[in-house]
Design a protein around this motif. Structure first.
Motif, PDB file in Angstrom:
ATOM      1  N   LEU A 140       0.858  -1.186   0.000  1.00  0.00           N
ATOM      2  CA  LEU A 140       0.000   0.000   0.000  1.00  0.00           C
ATOM      3  C   LEU A 140       0.885   1.224   0.000  1.00  0.00           C
ATOM      4  CD1 LEU A 140      -2.552  -1.132   2.699  1.00  0.00           C
ATOM      5  CD2 LEU A 140      -2.870  -1.169   0.262  1.00  0.00           C
ATOM      6  N   ILE A 141       1.019   1.808  -1.164  1.00  0.00           N
ATOM      7  CA  ILE A 141       1.987   2.887  -1.285  1.00  0.00           C
ATOM      8  C   ILE A 141       1.657   4.050  -0.347  1.00  0.00           C
ATOM      9  CG2 ILE A 141       2.716   4.706  -2.883  1.00  0.00           C
ATOM     10  CD1 ILE A 141       3.208   2.575  -4.887  1.00  0.00           C
ATOM     11  N   SER A 187      -4.526   4.054 -11.204  1.00  0.00           N
ATOM     12  CA  SER A 187      -3.555   2.951 -11.325  1.00  0.00           C
ATOM     13  C   SER A 187      -3.704   1.971 -10.161  1.00  0.00           C
ATOM     14  CB  SER A 187      -2.127   3.487 -11.435  1.00  0.00           C
ATOM     15  OG  SER A 187      -1.630   3.864 -10.177  1.00  0.00           O
ATOM     16  N   HIS A 212      -6.751  -0.290 -10.787  1.00  0.00           N
ATOM     17  CA  HIS A 212      -6.401  -1.350 -11.742  1.00  0.00           C
ATOM     18  C   HIS A 212      -5.408  -2.334 -11.126  1.00  0.00           C
ATOM     19  CE1 HIS A 212      -7.633   0.926 -15.684  1.00  0.00           C
ATOM     20  NE2 HIS A 212      -8.637   0.684 -14.879  1.00  0.00           N
ATOM     21  N   ASP A 213      -4.465  -1.800 -10.368  1.00  0.00           N
ATOM     22  CA  ASP A 213      -3.443  -2.658  -9.757  1.00  0.00           C
ATOM     23  C   ASP A 213      -4.076  -3.703  -8.838  1.00  0.00           C
ATOM     24  OD1 ASP A 213      -0.597  -3.251  -9.170  1.00  0.00           O
ATOM     25  OD2 ASP A 213      -1.198  -2.673  -7.149  1.00  0.00           O
ATOM     26  N   ASP A 268      -3.582  -7.532  -9.411  1.00  0.00           N
ATOM     27  CA  ASP A 268      -2.851  -8.239  -8.347  1.00  0.00           C
ATOM     28  C   ASP A 268      -3.767  -9.113  -7.492  1.00  0.00           C
ATOM     29  OD1 ASP A 268      -0.500  -7.120  -9.081  1.00  0.00           O
ATOM     30  OD2 ASP A 268      -0.258  -5.824  -7.316  1.00  0.00           O
ATOM     31  N   ARG A 295      -7.353  -1.958   0.302  1.00  0.00           N
ATOM     32  CA  ARG A 295      -6.538  -0.800  -0.076  1.00  0.00           C
ATOM     33  C   ARG A 295      -6.839   0.287   0.940  1.00  0.00           C
ATOM     34  NH1 ARG A 295      -2.134   0.445  -2.886  1.00  0.00           N
ATOM     35  NH2 ARG A 295      -2.703  -1.102  -4.446  1.00  0.00           N
ATOM     36  N   LEU A 302      -8.809   8.076 -15.702  1.00  0.00           N
ATOM     37  CA  LEU A 302      -7.685   8.388 -16.602  1.00  0.00           C
ATOM     38  C   LEU A 302      -8.123   9.364 -17.677  1.00  0.00           C
ATOM     39  CD1 LEU A 302      -5.802   5.067 -17.389  1.00  0.00           C
ATOM     40  CD2 LEU A 302      -5.048   7.007 -16.017  1.00  0.00           C
ATOM     41  N   ILE A 345       1.690   7.790 -18.007  1.00  0.00           N
ATOM     42  CA  ILE A 345       0.752   6.656 -17.934  1.00  0.00           C
ATOM     43  C   ILE A 345       1.330   5.458 -18.696  1.00  0.00           C
ATOM     44  CG2 ILE A 345      -1.555   5.843 -18.593  1.00  0.00           C
ATOM     45  CD1 ILE A 345      -2.507   8.769 -18.040  1.00  0.00           C
ATOM     46  N   LEU A 389       3.782   3.856 -16.405  1.00  0.00           N
ATOM     47  CA  LEU A 389       3.143   3.067 -15.337  1.00  0.00           C
ATOM     48  C   LEU A 389       2.713   1.711 -15.870  1.00  0.00           C
ATOM     49  CD1 LEU A 389       0.781   5.689 -13.608  1.00  0.00           C
ATOM     50  CD2 LEU A 389       2.970   4.859 -12.787  1.00  0.00           C
ATOM     51  N   VAL A 390       2.054   1.739 -17.026  1.00  0.00           N
ATOM     52  CA  VAL A 390       1.536   0.488 -17.593  1.00  0.00           C
ATOM     53  C   VAL A 390       2.694  -0.421 -18.006  1.00  0.00           C
ATOM     54  CG1 VAL A 390       0.175  -0.514 -19.459  1.00  0.00           C
ATOM     55  CG2 VAL A 390      -0.614   1.588 -18.361  1.00  0.00           C
ATOM     56  N   GLU A 433       4.370  -1.965 -15.009  1.00  0.00           N
ATOM     57  CA  GLU A 433       3.565  -3.041 -14.411  1.00  0.00           C
ATOM     58  C   GLU A 433       3.703  -4.336 -15.236  1.00  0.00           C
ATOM     59  OE1 GLU A 433       1.837  -2.637 -11.586  1.00  0.00           O
ATOM     60  OE2 GLU A 433       0.419  -4.294 -11.582  1.00  0.00           O
ATOM     61  N   LYS A 435       7.371   2.463 -12.651  1.00  0.00           N
ATOM     62  CA  LYS A 435       6.156   2.302 -11.835  1.00  0.00           C
ATOM     63  C   LYS A 435       5.971   3.388 -10.779  1.00  0.00           C
ATOM     64  CE  LYS A 435       4.379  -1.306  -9.986  1.00  0.00           C
ATOM     65  NZ  LYS A 435       4.262  -2.515  -9.168  1.00  0.00           N
TER      66      LYS A 435
HETATM   67  C1  FPP Z   1       1.332  -0.428  -7.178  1.00  0.00           C
HETATM   68  O1  FPP Z   1       2.274  -1.413  -7.211  1.00  0.00           O
HETATM   69  C2  FPP Z   1       0.999  -0.050  -8.593  1.00  0.00           C
HETATM   70  C3  FPP Z   1       1.557   0.926  -9.339  1.00  0.00           C
HETATM   71  C4  FPP Z   1       2.584   1.814  -8.766  1.00  0.00           C
HETATM   72  C5  FPP Z   1       1.174   1.175 -10.754  1.00  0.00           C
HETATM   73  C6  FPP Z   1       0.277   0.142 -11.321  1.00  0.00           C
HETATM   74  C7  FPP Z   1       0.022   0.343 -12.752  1.00  0.00           C
HETATM   75  C8  FPP Z   1      -0.937  -0.305 -13.402  1.00  0.00           C
HETATM   76  C9  FPP Z   1      -1.851  -1.289 -12.769  1.00  0.00           C
HETATM   77  C10 FPP Z   1      -1.102  -0.064 -14.836  1.00  0.00           C
HETATM   78  C11 FPP Z   1      -2.386   0.669 -15.105  1.00  0.00           C
HETATM   79  C12 FPP Z   1      -2.087   2.097 -14.939  1.00  0.00           C
HETATM   80  C13 FPP Z   1      -3.001   3.085 -15.028  1.00  0.00           C
HETATM   81  C14 FPP Z   1      -2.510   4.478 -15.004  1.00  0.00           C
HETATM   82  C15 FPP Z   1      -4.452   2.809 -15.138  1.00  0.00           C
HETATM   83  P1  FPP Z   1       2.408  -2.572  -6.130  1.00  0.00           P
HETATM   84  O2  FPP Z   1       1.448  -3.675  -6.442  1.00  0.00           O
HETATM   85  O3  FPP Z   1       3.851  -2.917  -6.133  1.00  0.00           O
HETATM   86  O4  FPP Z   1       2.079  -1.844  -4.777  1.00  0.00           O
HETATM   87  P2  FPP Z   1       0.884  -2.039  -3.746  1.00  0.00           P
HETATM   88  O5  FPP Z   1       1.496  -2.793  -2.625  1.00  0.00           O
HETATM   89  O6  FPP Z   1       0.515  -0.631  -3.371  1.00  0.00           O
HETATM   90  O7  FPP Z   1      -0.225  -2.759  -4.414  1.00  0.00           O
END
Ligand code: FPP
Ligand code: MG
Length: 333
Positions: A1-2, A89, A92-93, A97, A102, A125, A148, A151-152, A155, A179
């Motif tokens: 959880l960032i 993001s 979607h993440d 995942d 969250r 977005l 963006i 980021l994609v 990931e 990312k």
């Molecule tokens: C958290 O990572 C996720 C990100 C920093 C970016 C994720 C990007 C996407 C899912 C692509 C789609 C992007 C957009 C803009 C719609 P993590 O899983 O390492 O961290 P967490 O522990 O917070 O889940």
């Protein structure tokens, strides 16, 4: 959880007036997200925005704008686009995942359903891009689109490398650049662009955000090995269990190829966590100095971030940007 991993980045009582005012504006703007027909989209978005988050990215944008003599209120809508993209993001993440919570609450795809969550993320977005287009800033639109894309791609690249024994320090840093650092860089660079700073200042703003983002992620990775599982909110070695070599692990493997054999055994084990592999790997990272090297890298990233803005006008806003940077590396959760 960032977001929730930041231990009170700026305590309210320590916050300077400018931050309190800017934060109010940020909250107000985020709260005004609306759709023309759908009831669910604003409900989902507002639910997420009000569930917390420290608004680090838009606050950085405000700090940069102020440091360079501008007024964030003039750009209120564009200022929050980093937070809107960040939130999209994360929605979607959590779907990709399969994460169910969250910010301490059910993830959007759990609170609603995956279809609504994915589409609401797409909507956010599109809204962010529309906001920038309406401001008439083609340069910012290009920057946001590139961010963006990063980021994609980050990931997907991370996913491609999952459980791959060839993950190097370079691979890991590239993923972190894409990312995490890219959106921090967008936040600071866009602040300088909004006040029409000259090219050199815009580059410095970008380097400031990039350094902070890299440090932020390096600390995340350190906490994965050294943090208190309760405070951090996930078990020690979680990244490795998910097949990701984070920064300390990648540094460890680069110095000690035997460690990769141990990691592969862990990945192949029936119950990787239960058999004490994580504990053994953690001790090895500690003893080999990999943890210390990763900490040093985080410190260097912050130092680089701060050196990028060393010639910026001195004052309380710049001091505050400095303390935000320090809090990024000193957090314990
Ligand atoms: C958290 O990572 C996720 C990100 C920093 C970016 C994720 C990007 C996407 C899912 C692509 C789609 C992007 C957009 C803009 C719609 P993590 O899983 O390492 O961290 P967490 O522990 O917070 O889940
Ligand atoms: Mg995730």
């Amino acid at each position: 959880l960032i977001e929730t991993k930041i231990a009170e980045p700026i305590r309210v009582e320590n916050r300077l007036d400018w931050q309190t005012g800017d934060l109010d504006q940020i909250e107000k703007t985020l709260g005004s997200v609306s759709a023309r027909y759908s009831r669910t989209i604003p409900e989902l978005a507002r639910g997420l925005f009000s569930a917390g988050g420290k608004r680090m990215r838009p606050l950085l944008t405000c700090g940069v704008i102020r440091c360079l003599g501008g007024s964030p209120a003039e750009f209120a809508e564009v200022v929050v686009t980093s937070e809107v993209v960040h939130t999209a993001s994360l929605i979607h993440d959590d779907v990709v995942d399969g994460t169910r919570t969250r910010r301490g609450a059910p993830a959007a795809h759990v609170a609603f359903d995956p279809k609504t969550a994915v589409l609401a993320g797409d909507f956010l977005l599109a809204e962010a891009m529309r906001t920038i287009a309406l401001a008439g800033r083609l340069d910012l639109l290009d920057l946001a689109a590139c961010t963006i894309r990063d980021l994609v791609e980050g990931e997907v690249y991370e996913w491609e490398k999952t459980f791959d024994p060839d993950q190097t320090v370079e691979t890991v840093r590239t993923i972190q650049q894409l990312k995490t650092a890219s959106l921090f860089e967008y936040a600071t660079r866009s602040g300088a662009m909004l006040v029409d700073a000259d090219k050199r200042i815009i580059e410095q703003a970008g380097r400031f955000g990039r350094g902070l983002g890299l440090a932020f992620q390096a600390v995340d990775d350190l906490l994965d090995w050294t943090g208190d599982a309760g405070t951090v909110g996930k078990p020690v070695g979680q990244d490795l269990l998910e097949g990701k070599l984070n920064l300390p692990a990648a540094i460890g493997v680069s110095n000690d190829p035997g460690l990769m054999e141990m990691i592969k055994q862990c990945w192949d084990a029936e119950d990787c966590n239960g058999e004490g592999w994580i504990q053994k790997i953690r001790e090895r990272l500690e003893n080999d100095g990999a943890i210390e090297k990763a900490r040093k890298l985080a410190d260097e990233d912050v130092a680089d971030a701060l050196s990028a803005i060393e010639n910026w006008p001195e004052g309380p806003v710049k001091d505050d940007l400095g303390s935000l940077a320090q809090q990024i590396v000193q957090r314990d959760s």
